[in-house]
Design an enzyme around this catalytic site. Structure first.
Site, PDB file in Angstrom:
ATOM      1  N   ASP A 168       5.406  30.653  42.587  1.00  0.00           N
ATOM      2  CA  ASP A 168       6.488  30.408  43.584  1.00  0.00           C
ATOM      3  C   ASP A 168       6.257  29.192  44.185  1.00  0.00           C
ATOM      4  O   ASP A 168       7.047  28.284  44.893  1.00  0.00           O
ATOM      5  CB  ASP A 168       6.860  31.345  44.594  1.00  0.00           C
ATOM      6  CG  ASP A 168       6.107  31.594  45.748  1.00  0.00           C
ATOM      7  OD1 ASP A 168       4.983  31.589  45.318  1.00  0.00           O
ATOM      8  OD2 ASP A 168       6.535  32.069  46.696  1.00  0.00           O
ATOM      9  N   TYR A 273      -1.896  22.652  46.331  1.00  0.00           N
ATOM     10  CA  TYR A 273      -3.202  23.252  46.292  1.00  0.00           C
ATOM     11  C   TYR A 273      -4.101  22.080  45.593  1.00  0.00           C
ATOM     12  O   TYR A 273      -5.354  22.235  45.525  1.00  0.00           O
ATOM     13  CB  TYR A 273      -3.120  24.364  45.294  1.00  0.00           C
ATOM     14  CG  TYR A 273      -2.677  25.740  45.663  1.00  0.00           C
ATOM     15  CD1 TYR A 273      -3.472  26.609  46.388  1.00  0.00           C
ATOM     16  CD2 TYR A 273      -1.280  25.920  45.684  1.00  0.00           C
ATOM     17  CE1 TYR A 273      -2.909  27.781  46.885  1.00  0.00           C
ATOM     18  CE2 TYR A 273      -0.763  26.915  46.388  1.00  0.00           C
ATOM     19  CZ  TYR A 273      -1.461  28.022  47.164  1.00  0.00           C
ATOM     20  OH  TYR A 273      -0.998  29.158  47.430  1.00  0.00           O
TER      21      TYR A 273
END
Length: 450
Positions: A168, A273
């Site tokens: 998600d 990330y």
């Protein structure tokens, strides 16, 4: 219509069940089953879940079990969200690499590889048990991390499994953008995206004819972070508040680093990330090896939920801090709705490339938008990607493939190669030191490496 949640003791379970209940008619859901190997923890979480279903006047039956057959019998959807080793092992995943001067993160770098080695074979067990007991046309929607490693293992070991691996985070980024810009509904954004799990880029985001990536650049230049101003101020006052999953103290630096990455590489909007790979030295310097995200979650979301359960059992009152509800729960529930009703709505999923990115190998598990219906994913093809992004992806893929091969073969050499190949690790000698420490910490969970 039976939906089984694997990892029923997760703090995310109440929010997921709430998302299911809010879509009860679209899903034609009649029963939700919680399944976990930790009965005591799951029973506590089930108290909150039961309260939510009653609060929403839902007709969905709740079943709580530690028995596989009871969990999977005739289930149509299996939502998997395992955390093998729970937060005690997440803490090791984060702190061991930091001790050696490397990124300490639960899904990226050596921590992610360690977590992957714990999760590969339990995930195969879930697939086999589901295949044995569930409805023939079942779908496993898998949130279990690290999704990149898990999806590669599924491709190799269970290529015919009815599984959709998802994350998600791209949607959570869109949600945060919407909150920053104020007048933008993230659910109505259109986008183009490519990459690997926790390793991708938005190449285009539009909303009612507006270029959202351009507006994000302007916002970052003005504010310096991809968090709404009020969130930053709130975090300064109460760093352990976990009302927003991606708006807690440890996330402030993450959203600040979006500006740094876009200043360096302005063409695309990166997944958060990517900071662990592109800015690894800076990330390590701003990390506390004694207090990581695992500690923060244990002292906030975990603590809030279980204290909330105890408070409810004593007083009959439940606090809103006892569960998280938002993009995480909505994403998986909306995906189930699209599959069940063959809506062909667009979701970002992890699938074998098979030519969808023409200059990436077919057997790479890529993260791309796809139209989701009853037969699974119809991945939307894109043009060839630039050399920079291709090179980064191929290095990361090599690390993940070596890890899966090492797990299957029980090969110390290949797992060491996986650690040394990872961009977060500056030296093969450091990779070996981290691996040896990880072997000791994971004796209870890893396959034997020789």
């Amino acid at each position: 219509m039976i939906i089984t949640i694997v990892g029923g003791g997760s703090t995310f379970t109440p929010g997921i069940v709430k998302s299911i209940a809010l879509r009860e008619k679209d899903l034609e859901a009649t029963e939700v089953r919680l399944f976990d190997i930790d009965e005591e923890r799951q029973n506590k979480v089930a108290v909150v879940v039961d309260y939510i279903l009653k609060e929403l006047n839902s007709n969905i039956k709740l079943t709580v079990t530690t028995d596989k057959e009871t969990a999977y019998k005739d289930a149509s959807f299996i939502f998997a969200q395992m955390r093998v080793g729970k937060y005690a092992m997440r803490e090791m995943d984060e702190k061991i690499p930091l001790k050696h001067g490397c990124v300490g993160q639960e899904t990226c770098g050596c921590g992610g590889l360690a977590y992957g080695l714990r999760t590969i074979f339990p995930m195969m067990e879930v697939i086999d048990d589901v295949e044995k007991y569930a409805a023939k046309d079942h779908w496993i929607l898998n949130y279990s991390n690290p999704a990149a490693v898990v999806s590669e293992a599924c491709r190799v070991l269970r290529p015919n499994a009815r599984i959709i691996n998802i994350c998600d985070m791209p949607i959570a980024i869109l949600e945060m953008i919407g909150k920053c810009l104020g007048d933008v509904d993230y659910l109505k954004m259109d986008y183009k995206y490519f990459g690997l799990n926790h390793f991708g880029w938005f190449t285009e985001i539009t909303y009612e004819g507006r270029d959202i990536i351009k507006e994000v650049r302007e916002y970052l230049n003005e504010v310096g972070t991809l968090m709404p101003r009020q969130y930053v101020e709130a975090m300064k006052k109460n760093p352990f508040k976990e009302g927003e999953r991606h708006a807690s103290q440890s996330w402030i630096k993450v959203w600040n680093n979006m500006k740094t990455m876009m200043d360096l590489f302005p063409d695309y909007l990166p997944n958060t990330y990517l900071q662990y790979y592109l800015l690894s030295k800076d990330v390590v310097e701003h990390s506390d090896a004694e207090w990581t995200r695992a500690n923060e979650v244990m002292m906030s979301r975990e603590k809030n939920l279980f204290e909330g359960v105890d408070h409810y059992l004593k007083t009959g009152e439940i606090t809103k801090d006892a569960f998280y509800h938002g993009a995480h729960g909505n994403f998986i529930a909306d995906l189930a709705v699209s599959i069940k009703n063959d809506l062909k709505q667009k979701f970002i999923v992890i699938e074998p490339n098979n030519g969808n990115i023409p200059n990436i190998d077919d057997d790479v598990m890529v993260e791309l938008p796809a139209l989701m219906g009853k037969n699974g994913a119809e991945v939307i093809k894109i043009d060839a990607i630039p050399t920079f992004h291709k090179g980064l992806m191929e290095q990361q893929v090599a690390s993940e493939k070596l890890l899966v091969e090492g797990a299957i073969e029980g090969s110390y050499a290949k797992v060491l190669q996986s650690f040394a190949m990872n961009k977060t690790v500056p030296s093969a000698l450091i990779a070996k030191d981290i691996l040896d420490d990880m072997i000791e910490a994971n004796k209870e969970f890893w396959p034997e490496l020789k």
